[in-house]
Every structure is written in C-alpha cells, then in structure tokens.
Design a protein around this motif. Structure first.
Motif, PDB file in Angstrom:
ATOM      1  N   ASP A 295      -6.029  -5.565   5.919  1.00  0.00           N
ATOM      2  CA  ASP A 295      -5.832  -5.740   7.356  1.00  0.00           C
ATOM      3  C   ASP A 295      -4.356  -5.927   7.688  1.00  0.00           C
ATOM      4  OD1 ASP A 295      -8.528  -5.523   7.869  1.00  0.00           O
ATOM      5  OD2 ASP A 295      -8.884  -7.679   7.826  1.00  0.00           O
ATOM      6  N   ILE A 296      -3.657  -6.715   6.864  1.00  0.00           N
ATOM      7  CA  ILE A 296      -2.231  -6.939   7.103  1.00  0.00           C
ATOM      8  C   ILE A 296      -1.467  -5.629   6.945  1.00  0.00           C
ATOM      9  CG2 ILE A 296      -0.175  -8.121   6.230  1.00  0.00           C
ATOM     10  CD1 ILE A 296      -2.004 -10.457   5.465  1.00  0.00           C
ATOM     11  N   ASP A 297      -1.817  -4.833   5.924  1.00  0.00           N
ATOM     12  CA  ASP A 297      -1.139  -3.546   5.724  1.00  0.00           C
ATOM     13  C   ASP A 297      -1.367  -2.613   6.905  1.00  0.00           C
ATOM     14  OD1 ASP A 297       0.058  -4.147   3.303  1.00  0.00           O
ATOM     15  OD2 ASP A 297      -1.631  -3.423   2.116  1.00  0.00           O
ATOM     16  N   ALA A 298      -2.577  -2.611   7.453  1.00  0.00           N
ATOM     17  CA  ALA A 298      -2.839  -1.783   8.621  1.00  0.00           C
ATOM     18  C   ALA A 298      -1.949  -2.195   9.783  1.00  0.00           C
ATOM     19  CB  ALA A 298      -4.312  -1.879   9.013  1.00  0.00           C
ATOM     20  N   SER A 299      -1.801  -3.506   9.977  1.00  0.00           N
ATOM     21  CA  SER A 299      -0.935  -3.998  11.050  1.00  0.00           C
ATOM     22  C   SER A 299       0.525  -3.652  10.788  1.00  0.00           C
ATOM     23  CB  SER A 299      -1.086  -5.518  11.177  1.00  0.00           C
ATOM     24  OG  SER A 299      -2.413  -5.871  11.464  1.00  0.00           O
ATOM     25  N   LEU A 300       0.945  -3.777   9.532  1.00  0.00           N
ATOM     26  CA  LEU A 300       2.331  -3.493   9.185  1.00  0.00           C
ATOM     27  C   LEU A 300       2.653  -2.022   9.437  1.00  0.00           C
ATOM     28  CD1 LEU A 300       5.065  -4.229   7.970  1.00  0.00           C
ATOM     29  CD2 LEU A 300       4.056  -3.988   5.689  1.00  0.00           C
ATOM     30  N   ILE A 301       1.762  -1.137   9.056  1.00  0.00           N
ATOM     31  CA  ILE A 301       2.035   0.295   9.230  1.00  0.00           C
ATOM     32  C   ILE A 301       1.965   0.682  10.701  1.00  0.00           C
ATOM     33  CG2 ILE A 301       1.138   2.602   8.687  1.00  0.00           C
ATOM     34  CD1 ILE A 301       0.516   1.468   5.871  1.00  0.00           C
ATOM     35  N   ARG A 302       1.129  -0.009  11.482  1.00  0.00           N
ATOM     36  CA  ARG A 302       1.168   0.219  12.928  1.00  0.00           C
ATOM     37  C   ARG A 302       2.515  -0.194  13.503  1.00  0.00           C
ATOM     38  NH1 ARG A 302      -4.396  -1.348  12.859  1.00  0.00           N
ATOM     39  NH2 ARG A 302      -3.860  -3.525  13.324  1.00  0.00           N
ATOM     40  N   ALA A 303       3.059  -1.302  12.988  1.00  0.00           N
ATOM     41  CA  ALA A 303       4.381  -1.741  13.455  1.00  0.00           C
ATOM     42  C   ALA A 303       5.461  -0.746  13.039  1.00  0.00           C
ATOM     43  CB  ALA A 303       4.684  -3.134  12.902  1.00  0.00           C
ATOM     44  N   PHE A 304       5.358  -0.208  11.813  1.00  0.00           N
ATOM     45  CA  PHE A 304       6.309   0.828  11.380  1.00  0.00           C
ATOM     46  C   PHE A 304       6.193   2.068  12.279  1.00  0.00           C
ATOM     47  CE2 PHE A 304       6.453  -0.626   6.641  1.00  0.00           C
ATOM     48  CZ  PHE A 304       7.302  -1.659   6.999  1.00  0.00           C
ATOM     49  N   ALA A 305       4.954   2.438  12.611  1.00  0.00           N
ATOM     50  CA  ALA A 305       4.755   3.612  13.460  1.00  0.00           C
ATOM     51  C   ALA A 305       5.361   3.389  14.847  1.00  0.00           C
ATOM     52  CB  ALA A 305       3.268   3.926  13.575  1.00  0.00           C
ATOM     53  N   ALA A 306       5.229   2.165  15.369  1.00  0.00           N
ATOM     54  CA  ALA A 306       5.825   1.863  16.672  1.00  0.00           C
ATOM     55  C   ALA A 306       7.343   1.962  16.603  1.00  0.00           C
ATOM     56  CB  ALA A 306       5.395   0.478  17.125  1.00  0.00           C
ATOM     57  N   VAL A 422      -5.091  -1.813  -8.792  1.00  0.00           N
ATOM     58  CA  VAL A 422      -5.069  -2.360  -7.430  1.00  0.00           C
ATOM     59  C   VAL A 422      -3.868  -1.811  -6.662  1.00  0.00           C
ATOM     60  CG1 VAL A 422      -4.726  -4.466  -6.078  1.00  0.00           C
ATOM     61  CG2 VAL A 422      -6.363  -4.444  -7.968  1.00  0.00           C
ATOM     62  N   GLU A 423      -2.713  -1.744  -7.316  1.00  0.00           N
ATOM     63  CA  GLU A 423      -1.528  -1.246  -6.621  1.00  0.00           C
ATOM     64  C   GLU A 423      -1.680   0.231  -6.263  1.00  0.00           C
ATOM     65  OE1 GLU A 423       2.193  -2.303  -8.301  1.00  0.00           O
ATOM     66  OE2 GLU A 423       1.823  -4.453  -8.073  1.00  0.00           O
ATOM     67  N   GLU A 424      -2.345   0.997  -7.095  1.00  0.00           N
ATOM     68  CA  GLU A 424      -2.594   2.398  -6.753  1.00  0.00           C
ATOM     69  C   GLU A 424      -3.474   2.501  -5.507  1.00  0.00           C
ATOM     70  OE1 GLU A 424      -1.405   5.271  -7.781  1.00  0.00           O
ATOM     71  OE2 GLU A 424      -0.040   4.170  -9.094  1.00  0.00           O
ATOM     72  N   ARG A 425      -4.431   1.590  -5.392  1.00  0.00           N
ATOM     73  CA  ARG A 425      -5.278   1.595  -4.190  1.00  0.00           C
ATOM     74  C   ARG A 425      -4.473   1.215  -2.952  1.00  0.00           C
ATOM     75  NH1 ARG A 425      -9.276  -0.509  -7.797  1.00  0.00           N
ATOM     76  NH2 ARG A 425      -8.920  -2.666  -7.116  1.00  0.00           N
ATOM     77  N   VAL A 426      -3.539   0.293  -3.116  1.00  0.00           N
ATOM     78  CA  VAL A 426      -2.680  -0.089  -1.987  1.00  0.00           C
ATOM     79  C   VAL A 426      -1.848   1.100  -1.532  1.00  0.00           C
ATOM     80  CG1 VAL A 426      -0.755  -1.556  -1.259  1.00  0.00           C
ATOM     81  CG2 VAL A 426      -2.611  -2.526  -2.635  1.00  0.00           C
ATOM     82  N   LEU A 427      -1.285   1.849  -2.481  1.00  0.00           N
ATOM     83  CA  LEU A 427      -0.481   3.024  -2.131  1.00  0.00           C
ATOM     84  C   LEU A 427      -1.335   4.081  -1.431  1.00  0.00           C
ATOM     85  CD1 LEU A 427       1.701   3.344  -5.366  1.00  0.00           C
ATOM     86  CD2 LEU A 427       2.394   2.435  -3.151  1.00  0.00           C
ATOM     87  N   ALA A 428      -2.549   4.293  -1.935  1.00  0.00           N
ATOM     88  CA  ALA A 428      -3.442   5.262  -1.287  1.00  0.00           C
ATOM     89  C   ALA A 428      -3.784   4.810   0.126  1.00  0.00           C
ATOM     90  CB  ALA A 428      -4.712   5.429  -2.121  1.00  0.00           C
ATOM     91  N   ARG A 429      -3.975   3.508   0.291  1.00  0.00           N
ATOM     92  CA  ARG A 429      -4.282   2.963   1.618  1.00  0.00           C
ATOM     93  C   ARG A 429      -3.084   3.127   2.556  1.00  0.00           C
ATOM     94  NH1 ARG A 429      -6.002  -2.433   0.322  1.00  0.00           N
ATOM     95  NH2 ARG A 429      -3.856  -3.094   0.592  1.00  0.00           N
ATOM     96  N   ALA A 430      -1.877   2.903   2.044  1.00  0.00           N
ATOM     97  CA  ALA A 430      -0.673   3.079   2.860  1.00  0.00           C
ATOM     98  C   ALA A 430      -0.558   4.531   3.321  1.00  0.00           C
ATOM     99  CB  ALA A 430       0.564   2.665   2.067  1.00  0.00           C
ATOM    100  N   ARG A 431      -0.891   5.450   2.423  1.00  0.00           N
ATOM    101  CA  ARG A 431      -0.854   6.878   2.793  1.00  0.00           C
ATOM    102  C   ARG A 431      -1.893   7.172   3.876  1.00  0.00           C
ATOM    103  NH1 ARG A 431      -1.692   8.352  -1.834  1.00  0.00           N
ATOM    104  NH2 ARG A 431       0.482   8.430  -2.509  1.00  0.00           N
ATOM    105  N   GLN A 432      -3.084   6.617   3.714  1.00  0.00           N
ATOM    106  CA  GLN A 432      -4.156   6.849   4.689  1.00  0.00           C
ATOM    107  C   GLN A 432      -3.791   6.259   6.051  1.00  0.00           C
ATOM    108  OE1 GLN A 432      -7.902   5.037   3.598  1.00  0.00           O
ATOM    109  NE2 GLN A 432      -8.616   5.051   5.711  1.00  0.00           N
TER     110      GLN A 432
END
Length: 471
Positions: A295-306, A422-432
């Motif tokens: 959830d935090i990563d989703a928020s962070l990437i939304r902030a990056f997108a903004a 786990v870190e590979e899943r985080v990277l895949a999630r960041a890409r998604q």
C-alpha cells in the motif's frame, strides 16, 4: 454467546474483542457504548469496552455505564498498545479536515496541530467510521489503526501521530453478574485488581471514613464522577489490589458498607499487558507487513507520478548536495526526525527528482514544489516502515540475525536480512504500479531502477543499523 463491542469492524474495540473472545463466541458490533451495555445485559452476552488510556485517562461514558448496569461485571482486563495513524484516500489531495472518534483525536491533538495548524478536527462515532468517510472524500483525513487502511483502501499519510509514544488502552471484558455476589473470591490468587463504586454521605469526614479501611491496601486509583440527578454530588470509583494475603473482598465490602451510602463491586480481574512485539499468533506477521508496504509503495509511486507532471526546475535545488546512503539510513535507524528530514531532502533532490522529472523549467514551479513535498513525505513513510519490519524479523529470523549481529559485520547482517524473492516481487509491483499510472515507459523504467538501486538497499541498511546498534 455473543460478544458485543463498539463497531464497526477494525475499530480498536473490535481488535481488542478479537483477542478477548472465548471459543465459540460471535462478535457483534454496536453503534454506541450504551447499546453495548444494554444488549450484553439484556441478552445474556458479554462485552469488551475501553476503560482507560495512558494519554487521555478514563473513558468517562464507560465508567458511568458500569455504575448504571449492575447486571454486568468486569472479569478480565487487557492493556493493548494503540498506534494512531493519519490515513487518507491519496497523498496529493490537500486535506480540509481530520475525523476520528473523539478519544482518538484527543490522543493526537498536539501532533496534528503541529502538522496541520488550523485544520478542523471532526469527531465521529468510531475510528472505522472516520476511515469509511475518508474513503469517500479525498480531502478528509482519518485517524485510525493501520489495519483500517487496508480494509477501506486508504493510504498511510502520517504514521504514529499519537502525542505520547507507548500509548496504551486498558480494555475490560464484561460478563453477566448477579448483584450482591462478589463474583468469586480472589484472595487465594496472585494479586488481583478489584474495581469498587462507592457513594458517601455529604458531610465532613465522609471521604476519610471511606479511605480508612483501605489504609493497608494498595489503592491504584480513585476517581470521582458526578451522580446523575444530584447536583454537586459525587460517587467514587476505586481500584485496589486484592488477593495475595489481602483482606477478603467480601469482608472489605462489608466494612465499607458500614461507612458508605452505597458500595458495589464492579469487577475483579488481573491486568494482562499485550507486548509491543507480540507472539506470532497475535501480531502482525511479516506477510501482513509486506501487504502494508505494498500500500505504501502504491502511494509512493502515485506521488512520483504526480511529480512527473512537472519539469526538473534545477534552479530550485542549487544548494542540494548528494548524501551517502549509509548516512541517510542511520538517520532513520536513530529515529532523529530532524536529521531524517535533512538527509532525505538531499537524497530526494539530488537522486530521485532527476529520475522522475524531465529536464527544463516550469513557467510556475509552485505546483512542482507541492508535489515534491508529497513525494518526500511518501518516501519517509517507506523508510520509517523498515523499523516495523525489523521488529518482526527479530522474532521470525532471530537465530540468523543473532549469529550475524554477533560478528559486528554489516555485510553479514545485510545478508541475513536479504530476501531476494521478496525484493523481486517488490520490483515487479513497482513496474505494475508505474504502468497503472500511465507513466512514459522511460519514467517507469527509472522508477524500477530507483527501487533496485536505492529504495530497497536503503531499507535494508536501516535495518542493518538498527540490529547493530541494539545488539
């Protein structure tokens, strides 16, 4: 049997009720404390209610209802740590007000006034109701627990906004009781708390007469409450230690009845403290923490997108100098908020912005500055959450971490902490997440690189420093 609590689900009362329920009991939410007491007394059920908070004192409505409901008695007391977080639907919409249950707002008033001076605080029926409202209104912030964020699809805007660290609430389990019965005699047990309710005559020396029989007993608190319908008249709630050789409760109550207009036993119980890092059966496991990080990563990437909507504006940041990643990690490991802000700003301006913003200048850079503020706050949440993760890893990976920490070698500690899958899943999630924000392909690749080269390594380094500094 039903177990009643102040609902809806994901309130702190709900979480306490799940821990204090007996096998086979059905948890039933109620809309008010009065409804909790009424239904438990009338329907032969049990109830879980908050009684006292370390920051704000007693829940006076619950005290009054205990006095008004002789059919219920406190039989168990559990002290549970309470972490209040500021949640919202997104990180970019400015907040116009903050809502929560009145007691939760009171526990956070000073911190919230510093973060958002002048922002109205709106009391609602529960922390979960505040979260539900925030899910509908992006300009509304909700003060609630972290599990509430996942249930209502909210983002963690500010963690741990309670004014007092170590904030804890005592919850009572109430069960049916025959008035006049002392509900068991705890004298043969280890020290047990007893809660008494006493009304004394309005004449000189009455309070002394009440306290004199208790002179050899450990009185843990005495609290007065106005008597409904009797102007300027007060009743007293007294909690004392009974058992372990103390005078039997029945005898003590008999003595007090001789000097009081009315005296009643409201409960006898031991107080169990919920540990800060509980056992695996009752705590947030690593899998749950990883869901929160998502959830935090989703928020962070939304902030990056903004922030990507605006250009680099390099003239705004001429005084920023690069920072060593270990220095940044140490700031978050130490908990020094001032140093965290200073180091994180340097890291963000010199490393992150060039990854997510195109070259050039905006005609009006003020909106870019607002986006920078949100992105820095989101990054801070991401790094601060590493402290929660390491608290859990201490339990689940204790042997490996102890062996690595004993060497004093940061590289070995980091290796013990590393989970490549786990870190590979985080990277895949960041890409998604980046693709879901419809970012340009080059910016999506840059964000994944940010995670790979900086965000994940810094999160590991924070945990390494915490392990080595506390070993």
């Amino acid at each position: 049997m039903n177990l009643y609590y102040l609902g809806p689900e994901e309130t702190f009362s709900h979480r306490a009720a799940t821990r204090m329920a007996r096998p086979g009991e059905t948890l039933v939410p109620c809309s008010t404390f009065r409804d909790v007491f009424r239904r438990a007394a009338a329907e032969g059920g049990a109830a879980v209610v908050p009684f006292e908070n370390t920051a704000q004192g007693f829940v006076t409505e619950v005290m009054d209802l205990l006095a008004e409901t002789p059919a219920l008695m406190a039989v168990e007391c559990r002290a549970i740590p309470v972490h209040q977080h500021l949640l919202s639907r997104d990180l970019t919409t400015p907040l116009t007000r903050i809502a929560s249950k009145a007691e939760a707002l009171a526990q956070c008033r000073q911190t919230l006034s510093q973060i958002y001076p002048g922002l109205p605080l709106t009391p609602v029926s529960s922390t979960a109701e505040a979260a539900r409202l925030a899910a509908e209104d992006p300009s509304l912030g909700a003060v609630a627990g972290e599990t509430t964020a996942t249930r209502y699809g909210l983002t963690l805007r500010r963690p741990d906004v309670q004014d007092v660290q170590g904030n804890t609430t005592r919850f009572f389990r109430l069960e049916g009781h025959t008035p006049g019965d002392v509900h068991g005699q705890p004298a043969a047990l280890p020290p047990t708390h007893a809660l008494l309710y006493a009304i004394i005559d309005d004449r000189p020396g009455s309070l002394l007469n009440l306290l004199t029989p208790l002179r050899d007993i450990d009185l843990t608190f005495i609290q007065s409450r106005p008597i409904r319908g009797e102007k300027w008249k007060y009743a007293f709630f007294l909690e004392l230690l009974a058992g372990a050789g103390s005078r039997p409760l029945a005898a003590l109550l008999g003595t007090l009845r001789g000097v009081c207009r009315e005296v009643r036993l409201l409960g006898s119980y031991t107080i169990t403290s919920q540990p800060t890092v509980p056992d695996a059966a009752s705590t947030t496991a690593l899998s749950s923490l990883r869901a929160m990080i998502a959830d935090i990563d989703a928020s962070l990437i939304r902030a990056f997108a903004a922030r990507n909507r605006y250009r680099l504006n390099p003239g705004l940041y001429v005084h920023a100098e690069p920072i060593d990643l270990s220095q940044l990690a140490k700031a978050f490991a130490s908990g020094d908020a001032t140093e965290q802000t200073r180091c994180l700003r340097r890291f963000y301006l010199t490393t992150v912005v060039p990854y997510i913003a195109h070259p050039g200048d905006d005609a009006d850079p003020r909106q870019a500055l607002h986006a920078d503020t949100d992105a820095i706050a989101a990054l801070a949440r991401r790094f601060r959450f590493a402290t929660k993760v390491i608290a859990r890893k201490r339990v689940e990976l204790a042997p490996e971490l102890r062996a690595a920490a004993a060497t004093g070698d940061p590289a070995q500690v980091e290796q013990a902490l590393l989970n490549s899958a786990v870190e590979e899943r985080v990277l895949a999630r960041a890409r998604q997440f980046s693709e879901e924000q419809a970012l340009p392909p080059d910016i999506s690749r840059h964000i994944v690189s940010l995670y790979h080269d900086f965000i994940l390594p810094i999160s590991r380094l924070i945990q390494v420093h915490i392990i080595l500094e506390t070993h």
